[in-house]
Design a protein around this motif. Structure first.
Motif, short mmCIF file in Angstrom:
data_model
loop_
_atom_site.label_atom_id
_atom_site.label_comp_id
_atom_site.label_asym_id
_atom_site.label_seq_id
_atom_site.Cartn_x
_atom_site.Cartn_y
_atom_site.Cartn_z
N LEU B 352 0.84 -1.20 0.04
CA LEU B 352 -0.19 0.03 0.10
C LEU B 352 1.02 1.36 0.04
O LEU B 352 0.39 2.26 -0.71
N PHE B 353 1.95 1.42 0.76
CA PHE B 353 2.90 2.61 0.88
C PHE B 353 3.45 2.76 -0.31
O PHE B 353 3.42 4.06 -0.82
N THR B 354 3.53 1.69 -1.37
CA THR B 354 4.40 2.13 -2.45
C THR B 354 3.34 2.30 -3.65
O THR B 354 3.38 3.19 -4.57
N ASP B 355 2.14 1.60 -3.59
CA ASP B 355 1.34 1.78 -4.89
C ASP B 355 0.25 2.81 -4.37
O ASP B 355 -0.14 3.52 -5.53
N GLN B 356 0.19 3.08 -3.08
CA GLN B 356 -1.06 4.28 -2.99
C GLN B 356 -0.40 5.38 -2.17
O GLN B 356 -0.80 5.79 -0.92
N PRO B 357 0.91 5.99 -2.34
CA PRO B 357 1.29 7.05 -1.60
C PRO B 357 0.55 8.30 -1.43
O PRO B 357 0.34 8.57 -0.04
N GLU B 358 -0.34 8.55 -2.23
CA GLU B 358 -1.10 9.87 -1.98
C GLU B 358 -2.14 9.58 -0.62
O GLU B 358 -2.30 10.26 0.08
N PHE B 359 -2.65 8.28 -0.81
CA PHE B 359 -3.75 7.88 0.06
C PHE B 359 -2.97 7.58 1.62
O PHE B 359 -3.44 8.40 2.72
N VAL B 360 -1.80 7.20 1.45
CA VAL B 360 -1.14 6.87 2.91
C VAL B 360 -0.85 8.14 3.44
O VAL B 360 -0.86 8.54 4.65
N TRP B 361 0.03 8.79 2.93
CA TRP B 361 0.60 9.99 3.13
C TRP B 361 -0.51 11.34 3.63
O TRP B 361 -0.36 11.96 4.54
#
Lengths: 323, 506
Positions: B352-361
């Motif tokens: 998730l951290f690499t695929d969806q950085p916008e969401f996570v951050w």
């Protein structure tokens, strides 16, 4: 007072008739209050996720005139939910999302006096296959290597799974008996905990559903060895099925919706239509693909026959486990 | 500094008008849901999950996380003002928060709770930002033996909680453990202790049912009995100067508990089995154990409010970590959030951290902002809560009773649990008359369901050899510390006896 109430009744009655005539479906049953949407598992598990997904689709598309209210009753491996349905005060507004404990719990806890064949069939939303997983650091890449390794460990090979006498332990027992293995089985509360402890190498292998292991698989932590499905899974085309290596066996977790015993035929028809609509939505179809659920749509009468088949299968599997 | 770049992107996303709006609404809803006894963040998040389709996934998770945060702040409010834990995560807050309120220092308790929550929340977000991937591997290295060792440590810190009467404390722990084992045995797959075949016992005894019984009903009866209803909480009106004085006192007298709660809470939170409730209880126990004036705990020590409050906020951030990095929920609330992520079409898990950085951050950025707004909103509501306290007890008592009953039925929607609350309340009242400490029983019912299966899983792993708790690199040291702590009071007792005897003979 009586005059007034009779007037009210008449007016309401007339209004109802007029309304029914307008909508042109005088006989169609509609829920008159929120629907008790019972889930046979605790919050956060696989069955719960599916139930909440279904609820969200119904909500998003405005498919029900009254809301589906999720009600987690996972106690006693689903016994609590089955008792709740059996004693439902309003069977027309009570439905249940099931998994295979629908079959195993009444068989293992005979004292409950639950006969699932008295329940009302609604919809089979799909079936969840099982896959054998190992950690990538084990270096094992084929099922044959795995069998060898388990044999070499001579009873010290550790696998984890959800509960005892439930899906995971049945599948593991099948492997023990058919491939001459001796596995140390550790019961866990849920599939998520099993997947996490496989990734952390606390256990050596698991038979998680694809949805549970997917994240770790995509990160490359776990490796699928074999699928317990009838055909190869679309998401794992290189993973052989147990049938391909010569054992006539497949095992799925059912993701089905059933109605309380004694539900009226009209209400049952309403729910059957509702869940058929949900089943055919783009959202559900996409969900089935992304979570590797296999479609197994069937008409209500076929569902009852399917239950009997599953009960017979599970009687046999549980009996083998006792051996 | 790649992290700083990602974080500033996240903060920018969280500061978009729609997301700030989500945070404001979410925190306020959370505050009130948390303050309602029986309703906690789990209920709030579960109820509001379906309406999040109207907004993009980033805004949806920010909204739900804001509710989670707000509820952590709000739980303290009813714990302090009414003595009923507003949520399971705020039970330990009643231990010292309620005595403070009875001494007319409710504003100190409320300000302490708000500030400690803010510090706990902020420290944990910073730890989260800097060490997320590293900590994920720590969470993975905790198997059943490690978690059991940690539970043992928690029990050990609580042996000292019941005061000087160790046999009564141990009995209280045992009582809690028996109640915790009611229901269904996961390991064997058999129901157990289902009294009179009542189906309500199949789901076990919910921890909130015991907590509301003991602290809601039991506490109310105790207050009526000891004061005959003539209770006067002489709290003057809340003034700005008073609030500043309270903040000063927080800095002087509650920094230790805040520090312990922030760090320990975060650590317990990231372990997938635990979550904010054990985190706050353990922090209280540890803070008391490490304090020089430990015997002041339970009588209205600001540290006793700060430790659990800092911990539950810290743990709630912590429990997001296994959710985002491993796809494994760290608490019941994150389990629901995880379900939400699937609904929004995201795959939780290590990628998730690499695929969806916008969401996570975006989510991480929103933690910083949610914390700030939660503090401001919480502080501004304090005068209202104080005003509630100034009502005569003859009005408050029935209110507490009603809230306890409603809270009990809200938690599980089962009348069975409401009857249990009443029974536990009565039992708690009489046990208290005989000087039995009840906090250890509450702790046991929280930790029992984690300790028992992990103990049995560990022993299955080792084929029955208890050395598994000593010869693993992480479990070993924790177990040794726990054992030392458990025997410390015994050693003290023996030493005191010997000293007394030598004094007598001399």
């Amino acid at each position: 007072m009586t005059m007034l109430s009779s007037f009210v009744t008449k007016t309401l009655g007339a209004a109802a008739v007029a309304f029914a005539a307008m909508s042109g479906s005088a006989s169609a049953w509609e829920p008159t209050k929120p629907i008790d949407f019972v889930i046979m598992a605790g919050a956060g598990g696989g069955a719960d996720q599916i139930a909440r997904f279904i609820q969200s689709v119904a909500e998003k598309k405005g498919l029900t005139s009254r809301p589906l209210v999720p009600n987690n009753k996972g106690g006693g491996s689903g016994a609590e939910a089955l008792i709740h349905l059996k004693g439902a005060s309003d069977p027309d507004h009570t439905i249940l999302v099931t998994l295979n404990s629908y079959f195993t719990t009444p068989l293992r806890q005979k004292g409950l006096g639950i006969d699932v064949k008295t329940f009302t069939p609604v919809a089979m939303m799909g079936v969840d296959p099982f896959v054998l997983w190992v950690h990538k650091d084990s270096g094992i890449t084929t099922f044959e290597d795995w069998v060898e390794k388990v044999k070499a460990d001579n009873g010290e090979y550790v696998m984890g799974g959800t509960g005892s006498g439930q899906e995971d332990s049945l599948v593991i027992t099948f492997m023990e008996q058919n491939f001459g293995l001796d596995i140390k089985y550790i019961p866990y509360k849920g599939g998520g905990a099993v997947a996490k402890d496989l990734a952390g190498q606390q256990i050596m292998a698991s038979v998680n559903n694809p949805a549970e292991a997917k994240g770790f698989y995509e990160a490359g932590d776990v490796v699928p060895l074999i699928a317990f499905s009838d055909e190869r899974l679309a998401a794992y085309p290189d993973v052989r099925t147990v049938k391909e290596i010569g054992k006539d066996f497949s095992y799925y977790n059912q993701r089905a919706v059933v109605g309380a015993p004694g539900q009226s035929a009209e209400a049952a028809e309403y729910y059957q239509k509702l869940f058929e609509t949900i089943y055919n939505t783009e959202e559900w179809q996409e969900y089935m693909t992304s979570e590797s659920l296999s479609p197994l749509w069937m008409a209500p009468e076929d569902q009852t026959a399917y239950w009997q088949l599953q009960i017979d299968n599970h009687v046999e599997l549980l009996a083998k486990m006792e051996e | 500094m790649e992290i700083l770049g990602l974080l500033s992107d996240g903060l920018l996303l969280a500061l978009q008008p729609i997301n700030v709006g989500m945070i404001l609404i979410g925190v306020t809803i959370g505050l009130f849901i948390g303050a309602m006894p029986g309703l906690g963040s789990v209920n709030g998040v579960a109820i509001l999950l379906p309406i999040t389709f109207l907004v993009p996934p980033e805004s949806a998770i920010i909204f739900l996380a804001a509710i989670y945060y707000g509820a952590m702040y709000g739980g303290a409010i009813s714990s302090i003002t009414l003595g009923i834990p507003g949520a399971s995560t705020a039970v330990a807050t009643t231990f010292d928060g309620r005595p403070l309120a009875l001494q007319g220092r409710a504003s100190l308790a409320l300000v302490t709770a708000a500030l400690a929550s803010f510090v706990g929340g902020t420290i944990s977000v910073i730890l989260f930002t800097l060490f997320a991937p590293l900590l994920a591997s720590v969470a993975l290295s905790f198997g059943p033996p490690e978690i059991f060792a940690l539970m043992l440590l928690a029990f050990a810190t609580f042996v000292g909680l019941g005061g000087d009467d160790i046999p009564k404390t141990v009995l209280s722990i045992c009582l809690g453990l028996v109640l915790a084992s009611v229901g269904f045995d996961e390991i064997s797959g058999e129901p157990r202790l289902v009294f009179f075949d009542i189906s309500g016992f199949l789901h076990g005894i919910n921890f909130l049912v015991l907590a509301i019984g003991v602290y809601g009903i039991g506490e109310m009866m105790w207050t009526i009995d000891t004061t005959r209803g003539k209770i006067t909480t002489t709290e003057s009106r809340m003034t700005l100067r008073g609030a500043i004085a309270d903040a000063g006192e927080f800095l002087r007298r509650a920094w230790r508990g805040t520090a312990i709660g922030s760090s320990l809470g975060f650590f317990v939170g990231i372990l997938p089995a635990a979550g904010a409730t054990p985190g706050s209880l353990m922090s209280y126990g540890v803070a008391k154990m490490l304090a020089r004036d430990g015997n002041e705990y339970g009588k209205g020590h600001p540290d006793g409010v700060a430790a659990p409050e800092a911990a539950n906020n810290s743990a709630s951030t912590g429990s997001m970590l296994p959710m985002l990095t491993l796809g494994i929920p760290g608490s019941p609330t994150t389990a629901i959030l995880l379900g939400g992520m699937v609904i929004w079409g995201l795959t939780p898990g290590p990628r998730l951290f690499t695929d969806q950085p916008e969401f996570v951050w975006g989510l991480i950025g929103s933690f910083y902002i949610s914390n700030f707004f939660a503090l401001v909103i919480n502080l501004s509501f304090i005068p209202l809560f104080i005003w509630m306290l100034r009502m005569p007890f003859t009005i408050l008592a029935p209110m507490i009773f009603v809230l306890s009953i409603v809270g009990g039925s809200a938690a599980t929607k089962d009348m069975h649990d409401v009857w249990l609350i009443v029974i536990f309340g009565l039992a708690a009242f009489f046990l208290r008359k005989f000087d039995y400490p009840l906090a250890p029983a509450v702790l046991a019912i929280v930790l029992g369901p984690i300790a028992e299966p992990t103990l049995r899983q560990s022993l299955l792993l080792s084929s029955g050899d208890p050395m598994i708790f000593l010869n693993r690199p992480i479990a070993g040291p924790i177990t040794v510390i726990a054992i030392i702590l458990i025997f410390m009071p015994l050693l003290k007792m023996v030493r005191n006896r010997m000293r007394q005897q030598s004094e007598k003979t001399a």
